[in-house]
Design a protein around this motif. Structure first.
Motif, PDB file in Angstrom:
ATOM      1  N   PHE A  53       0.925  -1.068  -0.184  1.00  0.00           N
ATOM      2  CA  PHE A  53       0.065   0.114  -0.020  1.00  0.00           C
ATOM      3  C   PHE A  53       0.782   1.209   0.022  1.00  0.00           C
ATOM      4  N   GLY A  54       1.822   1.201   0.804  1.00  0.00           N
ATOM      5  CA  GLY A  54       2.713   2.269   0.722  1.00  0.00           C
ATOM      6  C   GLY A  54       3.584   2.616  -0.520  1.00  0.00           C
TER       7      GLY A  54
ATOM      8  N   ALA B 135      -3.725  -2.300  -4.982  1.00  0.00           N
ATOM      9  CA  ALA B 135      -2.247  -1.934  -4.799  1.00  0.00           C
ATOM     10  C   ALA B 135      -1.182  -2.761  -5.775  1.00  0.00           C
TER      11      ALA B 135
ATOM     12  N   ALA C 121       2.163   1.592  -3.584  1.00  0.00           N
ATOM     13  CA  ALA C 121       1.335   1.902  -4.249  1.00  0.00           C
ATOM     14  C   ALA C 121       0.772   3.577  -4.082  1.00  0.00           C
ATOM     15  N   ALA C 122       0.771   3.926  -3.152  1.00  0.00           N
ATOM     16  CA  ALA C 122       0.495   5.281  -2.640  1.00  0.00           C
ATOM     17  C   ALA C 122       1.559   6.261  -3.209  1.00  0.00           C
TER      18      ALA C 122
ATOM     19  N   VAL D 245       1.434   6.467  -7.146  1.00  0.00           N
ATOM     20  CA  VAL D 245       0.032   7.452  -7.524  1.00  0.00           C
ATOM     21  C   VAL D 245       0.249   8.879  -7.188  1.00  0.00           C
ATOM     22  N   VAL D 246       0.866   9.104  -6.186  1.00  0.00           N
ATOM     23  CA  VAL D 246       1.131  10.569  -5.747  1.00  0.00           C
ATOM     24  C   VAL D 246       2.260  11.156  -6.830  1.00  0.00           C
TER      25      VAL D 246
END
Length: 163
Positions: free
Chosen positions: A22-23, A126, A25-26, A29-30
């Motif tokens: 998740f980290g 993710a 993927a975030a 995306v950012v």
């Protein structure tokens, strides 16, 4: 709150892997969304699709000549003509705005493809965001993400009788 059993040897491992996934993927995306203002973001939509759409709008062929140096720069339009027609409405927008819309649309198409085929586990979303082909399709805003959504819709409604 995530409950992790101390008796399960994979309990902490799953939490760590999911957190890293998740980290990552975030961050991706950012990073992609922040990079939409860069000169090369949305490379395919910016340099190939929009230029071809402008050519179609002006009544010219969207395809470059065989000896055109733009082909060596990978900026030439070499796709089916309907894609150029689909991008004609975006020619009214500034190039940066059109490229940003294409990037966000690509991201939405990749995630929507998973939803359409029934994926409900957020870890899969993710994972697809950190998968290189999906990340590349979003970053350069090429037609692959839209084709992925189209194939997912075809698969989802494969048992439906088409009129």
């Amino acid at each position: 709150m995530i409950a992790v059993s101390s008796r399960s040897p994979l309990g902490w491992w799953r939490v760590l892997v999911a957190g890293a996934l998740f980290g990552s993927a975030a961050i991706l995306v950012v990073g992609i969304l922040l990079a939409t203002r860069e000169a090369n973001s949305g490379f395919d939509s910016r340099f190939a699709y929009l230029a071809a759409a402008e050519s179609v709008l002006d009544g010219r062929s969207p395809y470059p000549a065989v000896d055109d140096p733009i082909l060596k720069e990978d900026k030439g339009y070499v796709y089916p003509p309907l894609l150029a027609l689909a991008f004609v409405p975006f020619t009214a927008l500034p190039v940066d705005t059109a490229a940003s819309i294409a990037i966000i649309s690509s991201l939405a198409a990749v995630l929507a493809a998973l939803a359409v085929v029934g994926v409900r586990d957020v870890r899969c979303y993710a994972a697809v965001l950190v998968w290189a082909p999906a990340w590349n399709a979003v970053e350069v805003a090429n037609v692959s993400a839209a084709l992925t959504l189209a194939v997912a819709l075809i698969w989802r409604f494969r048992a439906t009788v088409w009129p």
